[in-house]
Design an enzyme around this catalytic site. Structure first.
Site, mmCIF file in Angstrom:
data_model
loop_
_atom_site.group_PDB
_atom_site.id
_atom_site.type_symbol
_atom_site.label_atom_id
_atom_site.label_comp_id
_atom_site.label_asym_id
_atom_site.label_seq_id
_atom_site.Cartn_x
_atom_site.Cartn_y
_atom_site.Cartn_z
ATOM 1 N N GLY A 63 -10.611 -2.918 2.609
ATOM 2 C CA GLY A 63 -9.643 -2.837 3.690
ATOM 3 C C GLY A 63 -9.690 -1.512 4.418
ATOM 4 C CD GLU A 112 -1.428 -8.299 10.994
ATOM 5 O OE1 GLU A 112 -2.483 -8.928 11.244
ATOM 6 O OE2 GLU A 112 -0.410 -8.365 11.693
ATOM 7 C CB THR A 116 -0.896 -0.026 1.249
ATOM 8 O OG1 THR A 116 -1.805 -1.115 1.144
ATOM 9 C CG2 THR A 116 -1.663 1.269 1.434
#
Length: 325
Positions: free
Chosen positions: A225, A247, A195
Protein backbone atom coordinates in the site's frame (compact mmCIF):
# COMPACT_ATOMS: atom_id res chain seq x y z
CA UNK A 1 11.28 28.56 14.64
CA UNK A 2 8.10 28.13 16.65
CA UNK A 3 9.19 25.30 18.97
CA UNK A 4 8.46 21.60 18.81
CA UNK A 5 5.20 20.01 17.69
CA UNK A 6 3.90 16.47 17.35
CA UNK A 7 0.88 14.74 15.81
CA UNK A 8 -0.28 11.12 15.74
CA UNK A 9 -3.05 9.38 13.83
CA UNK A 10 -4.91 6.09 13.93
CA UNK A 11 -6.74 6.20 10.62
CA UNK A 12 -9.20 8.33 8.65
CA UNK A 13 -12.89 7.64 8.09
CA UNK A 14 -14.80 6.38 11.13
CA UNK A 15 -18.18 4.71 11.39
CA UNK A 16 -20.63 7.17 13.03
CA UNK A 17 -22.02 4.19 14.98
CA UNK A 18 -18.66 3.39 16.59
CA UNK A 19 -19.48 2.54 20.23
CA UNK A 20 -18.47 5.09 22.85
CA UNK A 21 -16.18 2.61 24.57
CA UNK A 22 -14.24 2.01 21.35
CA UNK A 23 -13.90 5.75 20.84
CA UNK A 24 -12.63 6.14 24.39
CA UNK A 25 -10.09 3.33 23.95
CA UNK A 26 -8.73 5.05 20.85
CA UNK A 27 -8.51 8.43 22.58
CA UNK A 28 -6.70 6.93 25.56
CA UNK A 29 -4.14 5.25 23.33
CA UNK A 30 -3.54 8.41 21.29
CA UNK A 31 -3.21 10.45 24.50
CA UNK A 32 -0.69 7.97 25.92
CA UNK A 33 1.38 8.10 22.74
CA UNK A 34 1.23 11.90 22.59
CA UNK A 35 2.43 12.16 26.18
CA UNK A 36 5.26 9.75 25.43
CA UNK A 37 6.36 12.01 22.59
CA UNK A 38 5.94 15.19 24.62
CA UNK A 39 8.16 13.89 27.41
CA UNK A 40 10.83 12.97 24.86
CA UNK A 41 10.66 16.34 23.10
CA UNK A 42 10.94 18.18 26.42
CA UNK A 43 14.12 16.16 26.97
CA UNK A 44 15.51 17.36 23.61
CA UNK A 45 15.17 13.99 21.89
CA UNK A 46 15.48 14.38 18.11
CA UNK A 47 12.43 14.37 15.84
CA UNK A 48 13.35 11.10 14.13
CA UNK A 49 13.86 9.33 17.47
CA UNK A 50 10.49 10.56 18.76
CA UNK A 51 8.71 9.33 15.63
CA UNK A 52 10.17 5.85 16.07
CA UNK A 53 9.42 5.83 19.81
CA UNK A 54 5.77 6.78 19.38
CA UNK A 55 5.06 4.40 16.50
CA UNK A 56 6.66 1.51 18.39
CA UNK A 57 4.10 2.15 21.13
CA UNK A 58 1.27 2.15 18.60
CA UNK A 59 2.57 -1.08 17.04
CA UNK A 60 2.65 -2.81 20.42
CA UNK A 61 -1.00 -2.04 21.23
CA UNK A 62 -3.47 -4.20 19.22
CA UNK A 63 -6.13 -1.49 18.93
CA UNK A 64 -4.98 -0.10 15.57
CA UNK A 65 -3.76 -1.71 12.36
CA UNK A 66 0.00 -1.94 12.91
CA UNK A 67 2.26 -4.48 14.56
CA UNK A 68 0.11 -6.61 16.84
CA UNK A 69 -3.46 -6.28 15.57
CA UNK A 70 -2.49 -5.91 11.92
CA UNK A 71 -4.99 -6.78 9.20
CA UNK A 72 -4.80 -10.31 7.81
CA UNK A 73 -4.03 -11.46 4.29
CA UNK A 74 -6.29 -13.76 2.29
CA UNK A 75 -4.37 -16.67 3.84
CA UNK A 76 -4.84 -15.49 7.42
CA UNK A 77 -1.26 -14.31 7.89
CA UNK A 78 0.16 -10.86 8.57
CA UNK A 79 2.31 -8.90 6.09
CA UNK A 80 3.23 -5.56 7.64
CA UNK A 81 4.85 -2.47 6.16
CA UNK A 82 6.33 0.74 7.51
CA UNK A 83 8.42 3.73 6.54
CA UNK A 84 10.28 6.52 8.28
CA UNK A 85 11.92 9.68 6.98
CA UNK A 86 14.26 12.30 8.42
CA UNK A 87 13.64 15.63 6.72
CA UNK A 88 17.02 17.11 7.62
CA UNK A 89 18.79 15.39 4.72
CA UNK A 90 15.75 13.58 3.32
CA UNK A 91 17.06 10.23 4.52
CA UNK A 92 14.50 7.43 4.55
CA UNK A 93 13.92 3.75 5.18
CA UNK A 94 11.00 1.47 4.37
CA UNK A 95 9.99 -2.19 4.65
CA UNK A 96 7.18 -4.39 3.29
CA UNK A 97 6.09 -8.00 3.63
CA UNK A 98 7.21 -8.18 7.26
CA UNK A 99 5.97 -11.30 9.02
CA UNK A 100 8.03 -11.80 12.20
CA UNK A 101 9.55 -8.43 13.21
CA UNK A 102 7.81 -7.14 16.34
CA UNK A 103 8.27 -3.47 15.43
CA UNK A 104 8.41 -2.82 11.67
CA UNK A 105 9.04 0.90 12.18
CA UNK A 106 12.35 0.12 13.88
CA UNK A 107 13.35 -2.14 11.01
CA UNK A 108 12.57 0.71 8.59
CA UNK A 109 14.81 2.93 10.73
CA UNK A 110 17.61 0.36 10.48
CA UNK A 111 17.23 0.22 6.71
CA UNK A 112 17.78 3.98 6.73
CA UNK A 113 20.70 3.94 9.18
CA UNK A 114 22.43 0.60 8.62
CA UNK A 115 21.94 -0.35 4.97
CA UNK A 116 22.98 1.19 1.64
CA UNK A 117 19.33 1.06 0.53
CA UNK A 118 16.07 2.88 1.20
CA UNK A 119 13.59 0.00 0.89
CA UNK A 120 13.73 -3.72 1.68
CA UNK A 121 10.87 -6.19 1.32
CA UNK A 122 9.75 -9.72 2.15
CA UNK A 123 12.53 -12.31 2.67
CA UNK A 124 15.29 -9.76 2.11
CA UNK A 125 13.88 -7.50 4.82
CA UNK A 126 13.43 -10.45 7.18
CA UNK A 127 17.04 -11.59 6.60
CA UNK A 128 18.27 -8.05 7.25
CA UNK A 129 16.25 -7.93 10.48
CA UNK A 130 17.91 -11.06 11.80
CA UNK A 131 21.37 -9.76 10.94
CA UNK A 132 20.57 -6.57 12.86
CA UNK A 133 19.37 -8.51 15.90
CA UNK A 134 15.90 -6.97 16.14
CA UNK A 135 13.20 -8.67 18.22
CA UNK A 136 11.58 -11.54 16.31
CA UNK A 137 8.23 -13.16 17.18
CA UNK A 138 5.98 -15.80 15.62
CA UNK A 139 3.49 -14.54 13.05
CA UNK A 140 0.69 -15.63 15.39
CA UNK A 141 1.72 -12.87 17.84
CA UNK A 142 0.23 -10.27 15.49
CA UNK A 143 -3.11 -12.06 14.99
CA UNK A 144 -6.08 -11.04 17.17
CA UNK A 145 -9.45 -12.75 17.61
CA UNK A 146 -11.25 -9.68 16.24
CA UNK A 147 -9.23 -9.79 13.04
CA UNK A 148 -9.76 -13.52 12.61
CA UNK A 149 -13.49 -12.86 12.77
CA UNK A 150 -13.22 -9.97 10.33
CA UNK A 151 -11.29 -12.08 7.84
CA UNK A 152 -13.87 -14.86 8.02
CA UNK A 153 -16.70 -12.44 7.30
CA UNK A 154 -14.75 -10.69 4.57
CA UNK A 155 -14.22 -14.02 2.84
CA UNK A 156 -17.90 -14.89 3.18
CA UNK A 157 -18.75 -11.55 1.56
CA UNK A 158 -16.01 -12.05 -1.07
CA UNK A 159 -14.66 -8.59 -0.27
CA UNK A 160 -11.56 -6.74 0.80
CA UNK A 161 -12.02 -4.50 3.84
CA UNK A 162 -10.21 -1.22 3.44
CA UNK A 163 -8.28 0.47 6.24
CA UNK A 164 -10.93 3.12 6.67
CA UNK A 165 -14.24 2.55 8.39
CA UNK A 166 -17.05 3.92 6.25
CA UNK A 167 -18.44 3.11 2.79
CA UNK A 168 -17.13 5.14 -0.18
CA UNK A 169 -20.04 7.61 0.04
CA UNK A 170 -18.08 9.10 2.92
CA UNK A 171 -20.93 10.66 4.86
CA UNK A 172 -22.92 9.93 7.98
CA UNK A 173 -25.80 8.81 5.81
CA UNK A 174 -23.67 5.95 4.52
CA UNK A 175 -23.18 4.52 7.95
CA UNK A 176 -22.60 0.95 9.02
CA UNK A 177 -26.30 0.20 8.84
CA UNK A 178 -25.85 -0.04 5.06
CA UNK A 179 -23.34 -2.86 5.46
CA UNK A 180 -24.70 -6.43 5.40
CA UNK A 181 -21.61 -7.73 7.19
CA UNK A 182 -21.85 -7.94 10.98
CA UNK A 183 -19.86 -9.50 13.80
CA UNK A 184 -21.17 -9.98 17.35
CA UNK A 185 -24.33 -8.20 16.22
CA UNK A 186 -22.44 -5.02 15.32
CA UNK A 187 -21.47 -3.59 11.91
CA UNK A 188 -18.16 -5.03 10.72
CA UNK A 189 -16.75 -1.51 10.25
CA UNK A 190 -16.74 -1.07 14.03
CA UNK A 191 -13.90 -3.56 14.17
CA UNK A 192 -12.02 -2.32 11.11
CA UNK A 193 -8.34 -1.75 11.94
CA UNK A 194 -6.55 1.49 11.11
CA UNK A 195 -3.09 2.55 9.93
CA UNK A 196 -0.98 4.59 12.37
CA UNK A 197 1.47 7.44 11.90
CA UNK A 198 3.45 10.13 13.68
CA UNK A 199 5.02 13.42 12.60
CA UNK A 200 7.37 15.56 14.68
CA UNK A 201 9.28 18.81 14.48
CA UNK A 202 11.82 19.18 17.27
CA UNK A 203 13.18 22.27 18.97
CA UNK A 204 15.83 22.66 16.26
CA UNK A 205 13.21 22.83 13.52
CA UNK A 206 14.03 19.37 12.16
CA UNK A 207 11.02 17.47 10.77
CA UNK A 208 10.45 13.70 10.64
CA UNK A 209 7.59 11.37 9.77
CA UNK A 210 6.69 7.70 9.97
CA UNK A 211 3.79 5.39 9.10
CA UNK A 212 3.08 1.74 9.95
CA UNK A 213 0.29 -0.63 8.89
CA UNK A 214 -0.90 -4.15 8.27
CA UNK A 215 -2.70 -3.01 5.13
CA UNK A 216 -6.10 -4.26 3.98
CA UNK A 217 -8.11 -7.07 5.53
CA UNK A 218 -8.27 -10.08 3.14
CA UNK A 219 -5.68 -8.47 0.86
CA UNK A 220 -3.84 -10.51 -1.75
CA UNK A 221 -0.48 -11.89 -0.69
CA UNK A 222 2.23 -9.45 -1.70
CA UNK A 223 0.00 -6.36 -1.83
CA UNK A 224 1.86 -3.16 -0.96
CA UNK A 225 0.00 0.00 0.00
CA UNK A 226 0.91 3.65 0.41
CA UNK A 227 2.33 3.46 3.94
CA UNK A 228 5.86 2.26 3.03
CA UNK A 229 6.07 4.34 -0.14
CA UNK A 230 8.14 7.46 0.40
CA UNK A 231 6.28 10.42 -1.06
CA UNK A 232 2.91 8.68 -0.92
CA UNK A 233 2.16 7.64 2.66
CA UNK A 234 5.19 9.24 4.31
CA UNK A 235 7.41 12.21 3.56
CA UNK A 236 9.66 14.66 5.39
CA UNK A 237 11.78 17.56 4.18
CA UNK A 238 13.28 20.76 5.52
CA UNK A 239 9.78 22.23 5.23
CA UNK A 240 7.51 19.64 6.84
CA UNK A 241 6.78 16.07 7.90
CA UNK A 242 3.66 14.23 6.68
CA UNK A 243 1.97 10.87 7.38
CA UNK A 244 -1.14 9.74 5.47
CA UNK A 245 -3.96 7.26 5.99
CA UNK A 246 -7.05 6.15 4.09
CA UNK A 247 -7.53 4.72 0.60
CA UNK A 248 -4.01 3.57 -0.18
CA UNK A 249 -4.37 3.42 -3.94
CA UNK A 250 -5.71 7.00 -4.04
CA UNK A 251 -2.86 8.20 -1.84
CA UNK A 252 -0.31 6.48 -4.10
CA UNK A 253 -1.75 8.06 -7.24
CA UNK A 254 -1.65 11.49 -5.58
CA UNK A 255 1.83 11.10 -4.03
CA UNK A 256 -0.04 12.87 -1.26
CA UNK A 257 2.63 13.30 1.43
CA UNK A 258 5.27 14.65 -0.96
CA UNK A 259 2.76 17.04 -2.50
CA UNK A 260 2.29 18.87 0.81
CA UNK A 261 6.00 19.65 0.87
CA UNK A 262 6.05 20.49 -2.83
CA UNK A 263 3.32 23.12 -2.70
CA UNK A 264 4.96 24.67 0.35
CA UNK A 265 8.26 24.87 -1.52
CA UNK A 266 7.06 25.83 -4.99
CA UNK A 267 3.83 27.73 -4.31
CA UNK A 268 4.95 29.37 -1.07
CA UNK A 269 1.94 28.08 0.89
CA UNK A 270 1.98 27.74 4.66
CA UNK A 271 1.27 24.34 6.22
CA UNK A 272 -2.49 24.79 6.63
CA UNK A 273 -2.85 26.07 3.07
CA UNK A 274 -0.75 23.21 1.71
CA UNK A 275 -2.74 20.53 3.51
CA UNK A 276 -6.06 22.06 2.42
CA UNK A 277 -4.82 22.25 -1.17
CA UNK A 278 -3.73 18.63 -1.51
CA UNK A 279 -6.80 17.25 0.24
CA UNK A 280 -9.05 19.23 -2.12
CA UNK A 281 -7.16 18.87 -5.40
CA UNK A 282 -5.12 15.65 -5.31
CA UNK A 283 -7.41 12.86 -4.12
CA UNK A 284 -9.90 12.84 -7.00
CA UNK A 285 -12.76 10.77 -5.56
CA UNK A 286 -10.62 9.04 -2.92
CA UNK A 287 -10.98 9.40 0.83
CA UNK A 288 -7.93 10.00 3.01
CA UNK A 289 -6.45 12.02 5.81
CA UNK A 290 -3.04 13.20 6.92
CA UNK A 291 -1.15 14.77 9.79
CA UNK A 292 1.63 17.30 9.21
CA UNK A 293 4.09 19.53 11.05
CA UNK A 294 6.21 22.37 9.68
CA UNK A 295 9.70 23.58 10.55
CA UNK A 296 8.01 26.62 12.14
CA UNK A 297 6.30 24.49 14.78
CA UNK A 298 2.90 24.39 13.09
CA UNK A 299 0.74 21.27 13.24
CA UNK A 300 -2.22 20.45 10.98
CA UNK A 301 -4.60 17.50 10.61
CA UNK A 302 -6.56 17.30 7.36
CA UNK A 303 -9.07 14.79 5.96
CA UNK A 304 -12.01 14.57 3.57
CA UNK A 305 -13.78 11.75 5.42
CA UNK A 306 -16.16 12.28 8.33
CA UNK A 307 -13.39 11.90 10.87
CA UNK A 308 -9.88 10.74 11.72
CA UNK A 309 -8.38 9.33 14.89
CA UNK A 310 -5.82 12.00 15.70
CA UNK A 311 -3.95 13.88 18.38
CA UNK A 312 -1.51 16.77 18.38
CA UNK A 313 0.46 18.95 20.77
CA UNK A 314 2.80 21.94 20.61
CA UNK A 315 5.49 23.40 22.83
CA UNK A 316 3.26 26.33 23.85
CA UNK A 317 0.93 23.97 25.72
CA UNK A 318 -1.73 23.21 23.11
CA UNK A 319 -2.91 19.59 23.10
CA UNK A 320 -5.90 17.97 21.40
CA UNK A 321 -7.13 14.43 20.86
CA UNK A 322 -10.12 14.09 18.53
CA UNK A 323 -12.03 11.79 16.21
CA UNK A 324 -14.74 13.76 14.45
CA UNK A 325 -14.66 16.97 12.43
Amino acid sequence: MGGWAIAVHGGAGIDPNLPAERQEEAKQLLTRCLNLGIIALRSNVSAIDVVELVIRELETDPLFNSGRGSALTEKGTVEMEASIMDGTKRRCGAVSGITTVKNPISLARLVMDKSPHSYLAFSGAEDFARKQGVEIVDNEYFVTDDNVGMLKLAKEANSILFDYRIPPMGCAGAAATDSPIQMNGLPISIYAPETVGCVVVDGKGHCAAGTSTGGLMNKMMGRIGDSPLIGAGTYASEFCGVSCTGEGEAIIRATLARDVSAVMEYKGLNLQEAVDYVIKHRLDEGFAGLIAVSNKGEVVCGFNSNGMFRGCATEDGFMEVAIWE
